[in-house]
Design a protein around this motif. Structure first.
Motif, PDB file in Angstrom:
ATOM      1  N   ALA A 272      -8.589  15.627  -4.761  1.00 28.43           N
ATOM      2  CA  ALA A 272      -8.479  15.158  -6.154  1.00 28.43           C
ATOM      3  C   ALA A 272      -7.240  14.289  -6.366  1.00 28.43           C
ATOM      4  CB  ALA A 272      -8.508  16.328  -7.131  1.00 28.43           C
ATOM      5  N   ILE A 273      -6.935  13.453  -5.378  1.00 24.06           N
ATOM      6  CA  ILE A 273      -5.800  12.539  -5.474  1.00 24.06           C
ATOM      7  C   ILE A 273      -6.337  11.119  -5.516  1.00 24.06           C
ATOM      8  CG2 ILE A 273      -3.711  11.683  -4.344  1.00 24.06           C
ATOM      9  CD1 ILE A 273      -3.471  14.474  -3.029  1.00 24.06           C
ATOM     10  N   SER A 274      -6.145  10.454  -6.638  1.00 29.16           N
ATOM     11  CA  SER A 274      -6.563   9.065  -6.793  1.00 29.16           C
ATOM     12  C   SER A 274      -5.577   8.162  -6.076  1.00 29.16           C
ATOM     13  CB  SER A 274      -6.602   8.686  -8.274  1.00 29.16           C
ATOM     14  OG  SER A 274      -7.560   9.457  -8.941  1.00 29.16           O
ATOM     15  N   ILE A 275      -6.074   7.035  -5.594  1.00 28.49           N
ATOM     16  CA  ILE A 275      -5.202   6.090  -4.897  1.00 28.49           C
ATOM     17  C   ILE A 275      -5.324   4.700  -5.501  1.00 28.49           C
ATOM     18  CG2 ILE A 275      -5.412   7.377  -2.741  1.00 28.49           C
ATOM     19  CD1 ILE A 275      -7.109   4.954  -1.687  1.00 28.49           C
ATOM     20  N   PHE A 276      -4.309   3.909  -5.232  1.00 27.79           N
ATOM     21  CA  PHE A 276      -4.300   2.474  -5.497  1.00 27.79           C
ATOM     22  C   PHE A 276      -3.998   1.853  -4.140  1.00 27.79           C
ATOM     23  CE2 PHE A 276      -1.660  -1.063  -7.761  1.00 27.79           C
ATOM     24  CZ  PHE A 276      -2.665  -1.988  -7.542  1.00 27.79           C
ATOM     25  N   ALA A 277      -4.979   1.216  -3.530  1.00 28.55           N
ATOM     26  CA  ALA A 277      -4.824   0.669  -2.181  1.00 28.55           C
ATOM     27  C   ALA A 277      -4.503  -0.816  -2.235  1.00 28.55           C
ATOM     28  CB  ALA A 277      -6.093   0.899  -1.381  1.00 28.55           C
ATOM     29  N   LEU A 278      -3.566  -1.234  -1.402  1.00 29.94           N
ATOM     30  CA  LEU A 278      -3.213  -2.638  -1.248  1.00 29.94           C
ATOM     31  C   LEU A 278      -3.366  -2.994   0.221  1.00 29.94           C
ATOM     32  CD1 LEU A 278       0.112  -2.694  -3.315  1.00 29.94           C
ATOM     33  CD2 LEU A 278      -2.159  -3.402  -4.078  1.00 29.94           C
ATOM     34  N   SER A 279      -3.981  -4.113   0.483  1.00 27.95           N
ATOM     35  CA  SER A 279      -4.163  -4.549   1.869  1.00 27.95           C
ATOM     36  C   SER A 279      -3.525  -5.905   2.070  1.00 27.95           C
ATOM     37  CB  SER A 279      -5.650  -4.639   2.202  1.00 27.95           C
ATOM     38  OG  SER A 279      -6.245  -3.365   2.145  1.00 27.95           O
ATOM     39  N   THR A 280      -2.866  -6.051   3.212  1.00 27.01           N
ATOM     40  CA  THR A 280      -2.285  -7.325   3.610  1.00 27.01           C
ATOM     41  C   THR A 280      -2.952  -7.756   4.910  1.00 27.01           C
ATOM     42  OG1 THR A 280      -0.516  -6.392   4.969  1.00 27.01           O
ATOM     43  CG2 THR A 280      -0.060  -6.644   2.599  1.00 27.01           C
ATOM     44  N   PHE A 281      -2.542  -8.863   5.441  1.00 26.30           N
ATOM     45  CA  PHE A 281      -3.087  -9.338   6.704  1.00 26.30           C
ATOM     46  C   PHE A 281      -2.830  -8.331   7.822  1.00 26.30           C
ATOM     47  CE2 PHE A 281      -2.998 -11.774  10.664  1.00 26.30           C
ATOM     48  CZ  PHE A 281      -4.210 -12.459  10.573  1.00 26.30           C
ATOM     49  N   ASP A 282      -1.657  -7.693   7.825  1.00 26.42           N
ATOM     50  CA  ASP A 282      -1.262  -6.794   8.907  1.00 26.42           C
ATOM     51  C   ASP A 282      -1.662  -5.340   8.722  1.00 26.42           C
ATOM     52  OD1 ASP A 282      -0.113  -8.762  10.455  1.00 26.42           O
ATOM     53  OD2 ASP A 282       1.887  -8.452   9.649  1.00 26.42           O
ATOM     54  N   THR A 283      -1.637  -4.827   7.492  1.00 27.71           N
ATOM     55  CA  THR A 283      -1.838  -3.389   7.324  1.00 27.71           C
ATOM     56  C   THR A 283      -2.263  -3.057   5.903  1.00 27.71           C
ATOM     57  OG1 THR A 283      -0.915  -1.231   7.872  1.00 27.71           O
ATOM     58  CG2 THR A 283       0.554  -2.760   6.729  1.00 27.71           C
ATOM     59  N   ASP A 284      -2.354  -1.769   5.615  1.00 31.08           N
ATOM     60  CA  ASP A 284      -2.714  -1.273   4.288  1.00 31.08           C
ATOM     61  C   ASP A 284      -1.582  -0.412   3.745  1.00 31.08           C
ATOM     62  OD1 ASP A 284      -5.388  -2.337   4.282  1.00 31.08           O
ATOM     63  OD2 ASP A 284      -5.968  -0.704   5.620  1.00 31.08           O
ATOM     64  N   TYR A 285      -1.525  -0.347   2.438  1.00 35.37           N
ATOM     65  CA  TYR A 285      -0.574   0.502   1.731  1.00 35.37           C
ATOM     66  C   TYR A 285      -1.370   1.366   0.774  1.00 35.37           C
ATOM     67  CZ  TYR A 285       2.820  -2.785   3.521  1.00 35.37           C
ATOM     68  OH  TYR A 285       3.578  -3.568   4.356  1.00 35.37           O
ATOM     69  N   ILE A 286      -0.997   2.630   0.676  1.00 33.91           N
ATOM     70  CA  ILE A 286      -1.664   3.532  -0.256  1.00 33.91           C
ATOM     71  C   ILE A 286      -0.626   4.013  -1.248  1.00 33.91           C
ATOM     72  CG2 ILE A 286      -2.870   5.721  -0.530  1.00 33.91           C
ATOM     73  CD1 ILE A 286      -4.064   5.269   2.241  1.00 33.91           C
ATOM     74  N   LEU A 287      -0.926   3.792  -2.517  1.00 39.39           N
ATOM     75  CA  LEU A 287      -0.064   4.241  -3.598  1.00 39.39           C
ATOM     76  C   LEU A 287      -0.734   5.416  -4.288  1.00 39.39           C
ATOM     77  CD1 LEU A 287       0.411   1.061  -3.190  1.00 39.39           C
ATOM     78  CD2 LEU A 287       1.524   1.188  -5.401  1.00 39.39           C
ATOM     79  N   VAL A 288       0.049   6.430  -4.587  1.00 36.98           N
ATOM     80  CA  VAL A 288      -0.416   7.583  -5.345  1.00 36.98           C
ATOM     81  C   VAL A 288       0.600   7.861  -6.441  1.00 36.98           C
ATOM     82  CG1 VAL A 288      -1.678   8.601  -3.404  1.00 36.98           C
ATOM     83  CG2 VAL A 288       0.668   9.306  -3.828  1.00 36.98           C
ATOM     84  N   LYS A 289       0.159   8.540  -7.479  1.00 39.41           N
ATOM     85  CA  LYS A 289       1.087   8.867  -8.555  1.00 39.41           C
ATOM     86  C   LYS A 289       2.158   9.826  -8.020  1.00 39.41           C
ATOM     87  CE  LYS A 289       0.743   7.522 -12.324  1.00 39.41           C
ATOM     88  NZ  LYS A 289       1.351   6.355 -12.933  1.00 39.41           N
ATOM     89  N   GLU A 290       3.348   9.676  -8.563  1.00 37.01           N
ATOM     90  CA  GLU A 290       4.524  10.439  -8.126  1.00 37.01           C
ATOM     91  C   GLU A 290       4.248  11.938  -8.034  1.00 37.01           C
ATOM     92  OE1 GLU A 290       8.252  11.405  -6.925  1.00 37.01           O
ATOM     93  OE2 GLU A 290       7.761   9.343  -7.391  1.00 37.01           O
ATOM     94  N   GLU A 291       3.597  12.488  -9.036  1.00 37.10           N
ATOM     95  CA  GLU A 291       3.382  13.937  -9.080  1.00 37.10           C
ATOM     96  C   GLU A 291       2.395  14.426  -8.013  1.00 37.10           C
ATOM     97  OE1 GLU A 291       0.772  12.039 -12.274  1.00 37.10           O
ATOM     98  OE2 GLU A 291       2.867  11.855 -11.686  1.00 37.10           O
TER      99      GLU A 291
END
Length: 112
Positions: free
Chosen positions: A68-87
């Motif tokens: 039950a953890i929502s993500i905000f995913a960002l992708s670049t040419f080299d890799t991916d980043y996953i953002l989640v809320k602080e809590e």
């Protein structure tokens, strides 16, 4: 519209025919915007991602979705980043480790 400041250490820009999204560290975010949501933490998927690899982001997001953890995913040419809320950040790292992912503790600070 003001220009996007590309001289800061971390910025991600996504533009489509209907929107312009800019992700900054909080200390570099412009004072005014149409919408803003603070309180995110991020981690980087390790290593350079070959375009032949499939399912990496899907696997990570499935594990987090089951917890039950929502993500905000960002992708670049080299890799991916996953953002989640602080809590949910600590829980996200824990469930990924339990699922067998290696989670280094050098994490990107998207907020100080």
């Amino acid at each position: 519209m003001k220009a996007v400041n590309l001289d800061v250490p971390w910025v991600f820009v996504g533009k489509t025919d209907t929107e312009l999204s800019v992700v900054y560290l909080v200390e570099h975010a412009p004072a005014q915007s149409l919408a803003r949501e603070d309180g995110w933490r991020a981690f980087r998927v390790a290593g350079q991602m070959d375009f032949g690899l499939t399912g990496v982001l899907a696997g990570l997001s499935a594990v987090l979705a089951q917890a039950a953890i929502s993500i905000f995913a960002l992708s670049t040419f080299d890799t991916d980043y996953i953002l989640v809320k602080e809590e949910k950040f600590t829980k996200a790292l824990e469930v990924l480790e339990l699922a067998g992912y290696e989670v280094p503790r050098a994490i990107l600070p998207l907020e100080k």
